[in-house]
Design a protein around this motif. Structure first.
Motif, PDB file in Angstrom:
ATOM      1  N   LEU A 135      -9.076 113.449  36.132  1.00 37.34           N
ATOM      2  CA  LEU A 135      -7.798 113.417  35.425  1.00 37.34           C
ATOM      3  C   LEU A 135      -7.973 112.958  33.984  1.00 37.34           C
ATOM      4  N   LEU A 136      -8.726 111.890  33.777  1.00 35.19           N
ATOM      5  CA  LEU A 136      -8.947 111.397  32.414  1.00 35.19           C
ATOM      6  C   LEU A 136      -9.689 112.420  31.571  1.00 35.19           C
TER       7      LEU A 136
ATOM      8  N   GLY B 216      11.494 110.837  31.921  1.00 38.76           N
ATOM      9  CA  GLY B 216      11.011 111.640  33.043  1.00 38.76           C
ATOM     10  C   GLY B 216       9.737 111.089  33.647  1.00 38.76           C
ATOM     11  N   PRO B 217       9.234 111.749  34.707  1.00 35.94           N
ATOM     12  CA  PRO B 217       8.015 111.297  35.383  1.00 35.94           C
ATOM     13  C   PRO B 217       6.831 111.259  34.410  1.00 35.94           C
ATOM     14  N   THR B 218       6.166 110.128  34.356  1.00 40.34           N
ATOM     15  CA  THR B 218       5.145 109.901  33.324  1.00 40.34           C
ATOM     16  C   THR B 218       3.994 109.087  33.903  1.00 40.34           C
ATOM     17  N   MET B 219       2.797 109.323  33.383  1.00 38.37           N
ATOM     18  CA  MET B 219       1.638 108.508  33.732  1.00 38.37           C
ATOM     19  C   MET B 219       1.286 107.592  32.565  1.00 38.37           C
ATOM     20  N   LEU B 220       1.126 106.318  32.882  1.00 38.88           N
ATOM     21  CA  LEU B 220       0.771 105.305  31.893  1.00 38.88           C
ATOM     22  C   LEU B 220      -0.497 104.595  32.348  1.00 38.88           C
ATOM     23  N   ILE B 221      -1.352 104.247  31.410  1.00 38.15           N
ATOM     24  CA  ILE B 221      -2.594 103.530  31.723  1.00 38.15           C
ATOM     25  C   ILE B 221      -2.438 102.066  31.331  1.00 38.15           C
ATOM     26  N   SER B 222      -2.933 101.176  32.177  1.00 38.73           N
ATOM     27  CA  SER B 222      -2.919  99.752  31.836  1.00 38.73           C
ATOM     28  C   SER B 222      -4.156  99.071  32.399  1.00 38.73           C
ATOM     29  N   ASP B 223      -4.702  98.137  31.645  1.00 39.02           N
ATOM     30  CA  ASP B 223      -5.731  97.252  32.186  1.00 39.02           C
ATOM     31  C   ASP B 223      -5.091  96.398  33.276  1.00 39.02           C
ATOM     32  N   MET B 224      -5.846  96.085  34.311  1.00 39.47           N
ATOM     33  CA  MET B 224      -5.293  95.343  35.442  1.00 39.47           C
ATOM     34  C   MET B 224      -5.087  93.862  35.155  1.00 39.47           C
ATOM     35  N   ASP B 225      -5.704  93.334  34.075  1.00 36.71           N
ATOM     36  CA  ASP B 225      -5.586  91.907  33.800  1.00 36.71           C
ATOM     37  C   ASP B 225      -4.380  91.568  32.932  1.00 36.71           C
ATOM     38  N   GLN B 226      -3.461  92.511  32.766  1.00 32.68           N
ATOM     39  CA  GLN B 226      -2.304  92.289  31.910  1.00 32.68           C
ATOM     40  C   GLN B 226      -1.235  91.455  32.606  1.00 32.68           C
TER      41      GLN B 226
ATOM     42  N   GLU C  17       5.822 114.617  31.709  1.00 29.73           N
ATOM     43  CA  GLU C  17       4.960 115.655  32.290  1.00 29.73           C
ATOM     44  C   GLU C  17       4.161 115.154  33.487  1.00 29.73           C
ATOM     45  N   GLY C  18       4.627 114.062  34.093  1.00 29.39           N
ATOM     46  CA  GLY C  18       3.871 113.444  35.176  1.00 29.39           C
ATOM     47  C   GLY C  18       3.624 114.329  36.376  1.00 29.39           C
ATOM     48  N   PHE C  19       4.630 115.124  36.760  1.00 26.57           N
ATOM     49  CA  PHE C  19       4.439 115.984  37.940  1.00 26.57           C
ATOM     50  C   PHE C  19       3.334 117.007  37.704  1.00 26.57           C
ATOM     51  N   ARG C  20       3.231 117.502  36.487  1.00 27.80           N
ATOM     52  CA  ARG C  20       2.175 118.468  36.171  1.00 27.80           C
ATOM     53  C   ARG C  20       0.804 117.803  36.283  1.00 27.80           C
ATOM     54  N   TYR C  21       0.695 116.572  35.795  1.00 29.53           N
ATOM     55  CA  TYR C  21      -0.599 115.880  35.845  1.00 29.53           C
ATOM     56  C   TYR C  21      -0.958 115.443  37.260  1.00 29.53           C
ATOM     57  N   VAL C  22       0.064 115.196  38.086  1.00 27.77           N
ATOM     58  CA  VAL C  22      -0.215 114.874  39.492  1.00 27.77           C
ATOM     59  C   VAL C  22      -0.980 116.022  40.141  1.00 27.77           C
ATOM     60  N   GLN C  23      -0.578 117.245  39.851  1.00 28.21           N
ATOM     61  CA  GLN C  23      -1.269 118.394  40.439  1.00 28.21           C
ATOM     62  C   GLN C  23      -2.656 118.586  39.834  1.00 28.21           C
ATOM     63  N   VAL C  24      -2.807 118.245  38.543  1.00 31.04           N
ATOM     64  CA  VAL C  24      -4.140 118.283  37.918  1.00 31.04           C
ATOM     65  C   VAL C  24      -5.087 117.377  38.690  1.00 31.04           C
ATOM     66  N   ARG C  25      -4.559 116.252  39.136  1.00 31.29           N
ATOM     67  CA  ARG C  25      -5.379 115.291  39.862  1.00 31.29           C
ATOM     68  C   ARG C  25      -5.537 115.658  41.333  1.00 31.29           C
ATOM     69  N   LEU C  26      -4.430 115.996  42.003  1.00 30.42           N
ATOM     70  CA  LEU C  26      -4.446 116.110  43.449  1.00 30.42           C
ATOM     71  C   LEU C  26      -5.056 117.394  43.976  1.00 30.42           C
TER      72      LEU C  26
END
Length: 391
Positions: A104-105, A189-199, A240-249
């Motif tokens: 995905l990345l 709308g449906p979106t993908m966000l990246i975050s470091d886990m230590d936040q 555009e999250g739903f589109r990227y979900v399919q890119v991944r899945l």
């Protein structure tokens, strides 16, 4: 017509991976660092180092990020061989959820995001998780998403709960699937966000005790409480999250099949050996039809699964989307692998429910496989919709 003959290079690579798993990985299956919540990061790193030494690390990662850059068809061969042990994909750094997140990345992230996260990730220096599934919300139906994000200036403030998040404990960053609330001229709308886990704002609420234990970090519930994420951490575009979900899945469903087919081969071999050597009622139990027919059905399921995987991989390599094909294959193969594992438990009898062999472990993992990345019933529903729509 698709040619299913392997090239000499593919055969050589298949044998190398299989021998590596047998010689180097299987001895770790009784390692105490393989816990009820999966292998520890210490064990993962040790296995990764062995794969690097063997020249088999990150077969799916593009060469520009240090991987082997294999196509889907060759990955089908390699992942199958790696799956001969549930720890094989961990060693090769091609296990879920990391393998799908790397894809995905690579396909969606900006260059800056790739340098920050994908580069150390592909090298095995860090791990990831993918936060989509929710208790009572998004899961097989991602449109039921309850995790929300609102704007605060240009930043996003995320709140919600995700669960059954594979690898959350010990991972360095997360990809969050959430519903951004539009604000004036700012999109939503449906979106993908990246975050470091230590936040601040991210908490692992609890570790979940599950039937499976082959994934590093296990599964957890993750809570987001006013988590602040800057705009440069949007993965792709807002809405555009739903589109990227399919890119991944779509490819991830297929790679799951590849890995677990290898595990099915392993337990089938164990059952065959047992059926040849265990005697009852005057002859080897494999010569009794009740056992012999189960072995035959295993062979049928394994061969059919292999053909479906190769067919879908070839479709992806030809540039076809593969969403429908991967859904069909995931359903068929997950059910077939479970049938194989279930029969092997039955053939081994009392031994099959002990941890004396890997059969009991694969049985548990195969049961979970029928649920994650979409339960079989949801895939069947989607397949039926497509059939009716297309006449």
């Amino acid at each position: 017509m698709i040619n299913f003959d392997l090239t000499e290079d593919q055969i050589e690579l298949q044998l190398r991976v299989k021998q590596f798993v047998v010689d180097k990985v299987i001895p770790f299956e009784k390692d105490p660092r393989l816990t009820s919540h999966g292998p520890t990061d210490e064990l993962r790193v040790e296995l990764n180092d062995l794969a690097r030494e063997a020249g088999l690390f990150a077969p799916h990662v593009p060469t520009e990020w240090g991987g082997m850059g294999l196509d889907h068809t060759t990955l089908a061969v390699v992942f199958d061989a790696a799956g001969y042990s549930p720890l094989g994909p961990i060693a090769l750094h091609c296990a879920a959820p990391d393998e799908a997140n790397m894809n995905l990345l690579h396909r969606v992230a900006t260059q800056a995001q790739k340098e920050r996260w994908l580069k150390p990730f592909a090298a095995g220096e860090i791990r990831s998780n993918f936060c989509m599934t929710e208790p009572g919300g998004a899961g097989a139906d991602p449109s039921g998403m309850l995790t929300k994000a609102h704007y605060d200036g240009d930043d996003f403030i995320v709140s919600g709960v995700k669960w059954l998040i594979t690898g959350a404990k010990g991972s360095s960053f997360t990809i969050i699937f959430c519903d951004v609330q539009a604000d004036g001229d700012k999109p939503g709308g449906p979106t993908m966000l990246i975050s470091d886990m230590d936040q601040p704002g991210i908490k692992i609420s609890r570790e979940l005790d599950t039937i499976d234990n082959s994934f590093t970090g296990g599964h957890a519930e993750v809570t987001f409480e006013n988590l602040r994420i800057p705009p440069e951490n949007v993965l792709g575009e807002v809405g555009e999250g739903f589109r990227y979900v399919q890119v991944r899945l779509a490819p991830a469903r297929l790679t799951h099949c590849m890995r677990w087919l290898g595990a099915a081969r392993r337990v089938h071999e164990i059952a065959c050996d047992y059926a040849r050597n265990r005697h009852a009622f005057g002859k080897p139990i494999g010569e009794h039809e009740g056992i012999g027919f189960m072995l035959a059905d295993n062979e049928i399921d394994i061969q059919q699964s292999q053909l479906m995987i190769w067919w879908t991989a070839a479709a992806l390599d030809k540039g076809e989307k593969g969403r429908h094909e991967s859904s069909v294959t995931k359903t068929a193969v997950s059910e077939a692998v479970f049938r194989v594992a279930d029969r092997c438990v039955q053939i081994l009898g009392g031994s099959g429910i002990t941890q004396d062999t890997v059969v009991e472990w694969v049985f548990r993992e195969a049961r979970a496989f029928r649920i994650y990345d979409g339960p079989s019933e949801v895939h069947r529903w989607a397949i039926a919709k497509r059939i009716l729509r297309n006449g």
